[in-house]
Design an enzyme around this catalytic site. Structure first.
Site, PDB file in Angstrom:
ATOM      1  N   GLU A  87      -3.447  -9.067   6.417  1.00 16.62           N
ATOM      2  CA  GLU A  87      -2.166  -9.734   6.595  1.00 16.62           C
ATOM      3  C   GLU A  87      -1.108  -8.777   7.138  1.00 16.62           C
ATOM      4  O   GLU A  87      -1.133  -7.587   6.835  1.00 16.62           O
ATOM      5  CB  GLU A  87      -1.682 -10.307   5.252  1.00 16.62           C
ATOM      6  N   CYS A 100       5.650  -5.356   9.532  1.00 14.34           N
ATOM      7  CA  CYS A 100       4.979  -4.629   8.448  1.00 14.34           C
ATOM      8  C   CYS A 100       3.470  -4.827   8.613  1.00 14.34           C
ATOM      9  O   CYS A 100       2.978  -5.956   8.573  1.00 14.34           O
ATOM     10  CB  CYS A 100       5.445  -5.174   7.095  1.00 14.34           C
ATOM     11  N   CYS A 107      -7.576  -2.325  -0.827  1.00 10.94           N
ATOM     12  CA  CYS A 107      -7.041  -1.006  -1.146  1.00 10.94           C
ATOM     13  C   CYS A 107      -7.794  -0.456  -2.350  1.00 10.94           C
ATOM     14  O   CYS A 107      -8.179  -1.200  -3.250  1.00 10.94           O
ATOM     15  CB  CYS A 107      -5.557  -1.103  -1.489  1.00 10.94           C
ATOM     16  N   CYS A 111      -3.179   0.282  -7.991  1.00 10.07           N
ATOM     17  CA  CYS A 111      -1.852   0.225  -8.630  1.00 10.07           C
ATOM     18  C   CYS A 111      -1.729  -1.086  -9.411  1.00 10.07           C
ATOM     19  O   CYS A 111      -2.024  -2.156  -8.891  1.00 10.07           O
ATOM     20  CB  CYS A 111      -0.742   0.338  -7.583  1.00 10.07           C
ATOM     21  N   CYS A 114       0.350  -4.148  -8.031  1.00 12.26           N
ATOM     22  CA  CYS A 114       0.180  -4.565  -6.631  1.00 12.26           C
ATOM     23  C   CYS A 114      -0.962  -5.551  -6.498  1.00 12.26           C
ATOM     24  O   CYS A 114      -2.073  -5.320  -6.968  1.00 12.26           O
ATOM     25  CB  CYS A 114      -0.073  -3.344  -5.750  1.00 12.26           C
ATOM     26  N   CYS A 328       6.746  -7.503  -0.701  1.00 13.88           N
ATOM     27  CA  CYS A 328       6.038  -6.263  -1.045  1.00 13.88           C
ATOM     28  C   CYS A 328       5.064  -6.516  -2.180  1.00 13.88           C
ATOM     29  O   CYS A 328       5.425  -7.076  -3.212  1.00 13.88           O
ATOM     30  CB  CYS A 328       7.006  -5.186  -1.507  1.00 13.88           C
TER      31      CYS A 328
HETATM   32  N1  SAH Z   1      -0.324   2.246  -0.134  1.00 20.36           N
HETATM   33  C1  SAH Z   1       0.926   2.507   0.508  1.00 20.36           C
HETATM   34  C2  SAH Z   1       1.341   1.381   1.426  1.00 20.36           C
HETATM   35  C3  SAH Z   1       1.656   0.070   0.721  1.00 20.36           C
HETATM   36  S1  SAH Z   1       3.364  -0.099   0.672  1.00 20.36           S
HETATM   37  C4  SAH Z   1       1.981   2.831  -0.533  1.00 20.36           C
HETATM   38  O1  SAH Z   1       1.669   2.778  -1.713  1.00 20.36           O
HETATM   39  O2  SAH Z   1       3.085   3.187  -0.185  1.00 20.36           O
HETATM   40  C5  SAH Z   1       3.613  -1.351  -0.464  1.00 20.36           C
HETATM   41  C6  SAH Z   1       4.866  -1.099  -1.262  1.00 20.36           C
HETATM   42  O3  SAH Z   1       5.098  -2.235  -2.092  1.00 20.36           O
HETATM   43  C7  SAH Z   1       4.733   0.099  -2.164  1.00 20.36           C
HETATM   44  O4  SAH Z   1       5.946   0.801  -2.199  1.00 20.36           O
HETATM   45  C8  SAH Z   1       4.479  -0.531  -3.528  1.00 20.36           C
HETATM   46  O5  SAH Z   1       4.940   0.304  -4.564  1.00 20.36           O
HETATM   47  C9  SAH Z   1       5.253  -1.816  -3.423  1.00 20.36           C
HETATM   48  N2  SAH Z   1       4.738  -2.904  -4.280  1.00 20.36           N
HETATM   49  C10 SAH Z   1       3.459  -3.132  -4.608  1.00 20.36           C
HETATM   50  N3  SAH Z   1       3.350  -4.243  -5.370  1.00 20.36           N
HETATM   51  C11 SAH Z   1       4.606  -4.720  -5.511  1.00 20.36           C
HETATM   52  C12 SAH Z   1       5.145  -5.869  -6.154  1.00 20.36           C
HETATM   53  N4  SAH Z   1       4.362  -6.733  -6.787  1.00 20.36           N
HETATM   54  N5  SAH Z   1       6.480  -6.058  -6.101  1.00 20.36           N
HETATM   55  C13 SAH Z   1       7.265  -5.205  -5.402  1.00 20.36           C
HETATM   56  N6  SAH Z   1       6.805  -4.131  -4.748  1.00 20.36           N
HETATM   57  C14 SAH Z   1       5.489  -3.882  -4.810  1.00 20.36           C
END
Ligand code: SAH
Length: 340
Positions: A87, A100, A107, A111, A114, A328
């Site tokens: 996506e 984006c 992944c 985390c 996420c 995000c």
């Molecule tokens: N793996 C890389 C690229 C992904 S960026 C990284 O970690 O930076 C995705 C961003 O969205 C990251 O900053 C992550 O912390 C944030 N993120 C992930 N899940 C989220 C959620 N449920 N709500 C808000 N931000 C989130």
């Protein structure tokens, strides 16, 4: 078959075994006229076009799904040649758009907050698959000003290092897309060994998903922190060879009652000492089954105020496209709605 979108200009020149200006012409067809058919490269001799077509194709993914949110954010699900789904999101700003893009299918980082992590890791994207997420929207909406590209979609870009670097090299090539590296930002959860070479290899902007300023808390939220702990990560950011006017973006997802309190803000200020940065606060975007809740609006404002009072520049990232799961941390390749 080779996908021409995977090759930089030098590699294309080598592939076609012709003079460098011919390589430049192919590159211009690919990235300035944005064609997807080698036969249409009309300033190349027919015999050369046929020779290229015998070895290579211009392969774009297909659009599996296209959604427009009530705030006009758009989400594209692309189906890749092997059927995998990724996506990307188009984010409207005042007078331009930000794209984006994803760097991996799924992944491996796990985390906890996420949604992409729920998919697990499937595979790395090729340079062409990374680039296609930029050019599909540009071809579809030629009238739009697409200005910034952020590698903040699915996946951990620094674990697909060579292909991400190659994609940035192609995007910024003056004979091709000519997108300034100032407009490209790579976001990482903190793969420390790659931070030493990233600037030299890309000249792109760096964003780091910090999300907690205490080591144990960060490990609980982001398992990768056990391998690349916070103190070492922060040291790597202090050592990052940024030119004078650029800053690292620190991303901090605020999880209700978890990392959004005064002690967390205090720890963040302390740990960021000596890191040239700006802070982006991202209130948690919920997804089905998520073990966290969004922070209270007052907690978000208090967190921001605490940092501001200590001279940090802090933005609260406005949530976009939440009604189509495009915000995000909500990208899951359609896996969450039975597609994919
Ligand atoms: N793996 C890389 C690229 C992904 S960026 C990284 O970690 O930076 C995705 C961003 O969205 C990251 O900053 C992550 O912390 C944030 N993120 C992930 N899940 C989220 C959620 N449920 N709500 C808000 N931000 C989130």
């Amino acid at each position: 078959m080779i996908n021409l979108l995977d090759l930089d200009r030098e590699a294309i020149t080598t592939l076609i075994a012709d003079k460098p200006y011919r390589g430049n012409q192919v590159f211009q067809w690919l990235y300035q006229k944005r064609i997807d058919d080698i036969a249409r490269m009309s300033n190349l001799p027919k015999e050369l076009r046929e020779r290229i077509a015998s070895q290579a194709v211009i392969a774009y993914p297909s659009v599996a799904r296209h959604q427009v949110a009530s705030d006009t954010t758009e989400k594209f699900a692309y189906r890749l040649a092997d059927g995998q789904i990724i996506e990307s999101v188009l984010i409207p700003e005042e007078d331009h758009w930000t794209i984006c893009i994803s760097s991996q299918v799924g992944c491996a980082m796990g985390c906890r907050f996420c949604c992409t992590a729920q998919l697990g890791f499937r595979r790395n994207l090729t340079p062409g698959e990374i680039l296609a997420q930029v050019f599909m929207p540009m071809r579809r909406y030629p009238e739009r000003l697409f200005r910034n590209i952020v590698v903040m979609g699915m996946g951990e870009p620094l674990l697909n290092y060579a292909n991400v670097v190659q994609a940035v090299r192609i995007l910024s090539d003056e004979q091709g897309p000519d997108i300034s590296t100032r407009r490209i930002t790579i976001s990482t959860c903190g793969i420390i060994p790659r931070l030493g070479s990233l600037w030299g290899d890309t000249r792109a902007g760096l964003a780091v998903s910090l999300n907690a300023a205490m080591d144990a808390k960060r490990t609980a939220l982001m398992p990768i922190n056990a391998k690349y702990p916070l103190p070492q990560l922060i040291q790597a950011l202090r050592d990052y060879p940024l030119p004078p006017r650029r800053r690292i973006t620190i991303e901090y997802v605020l999880l209700g009652g978890v990392n959004d309190g005064p002690a967390d803000a205090k720890a963040l200020v302390k740990i960021l000492h000596g890191v040239r940065c700006k802070v982006n606060l991202i209130p948690f975007n919920p997804w089905p089954g998520a073990p966290f809740t969004a922070p209270e609006p007052e907690a978000v404002l208090a967190f921001q105020a605490y940092l501001k009072a200590r001279d940090f520049s802090v933005l609260i990232r406005r949530e976009r496209g939440r009604d189509i799961q495009a915000a995000c941390g909500q990208l899951a390749g359609g896996a969450s709605d039975g597609m994919g």
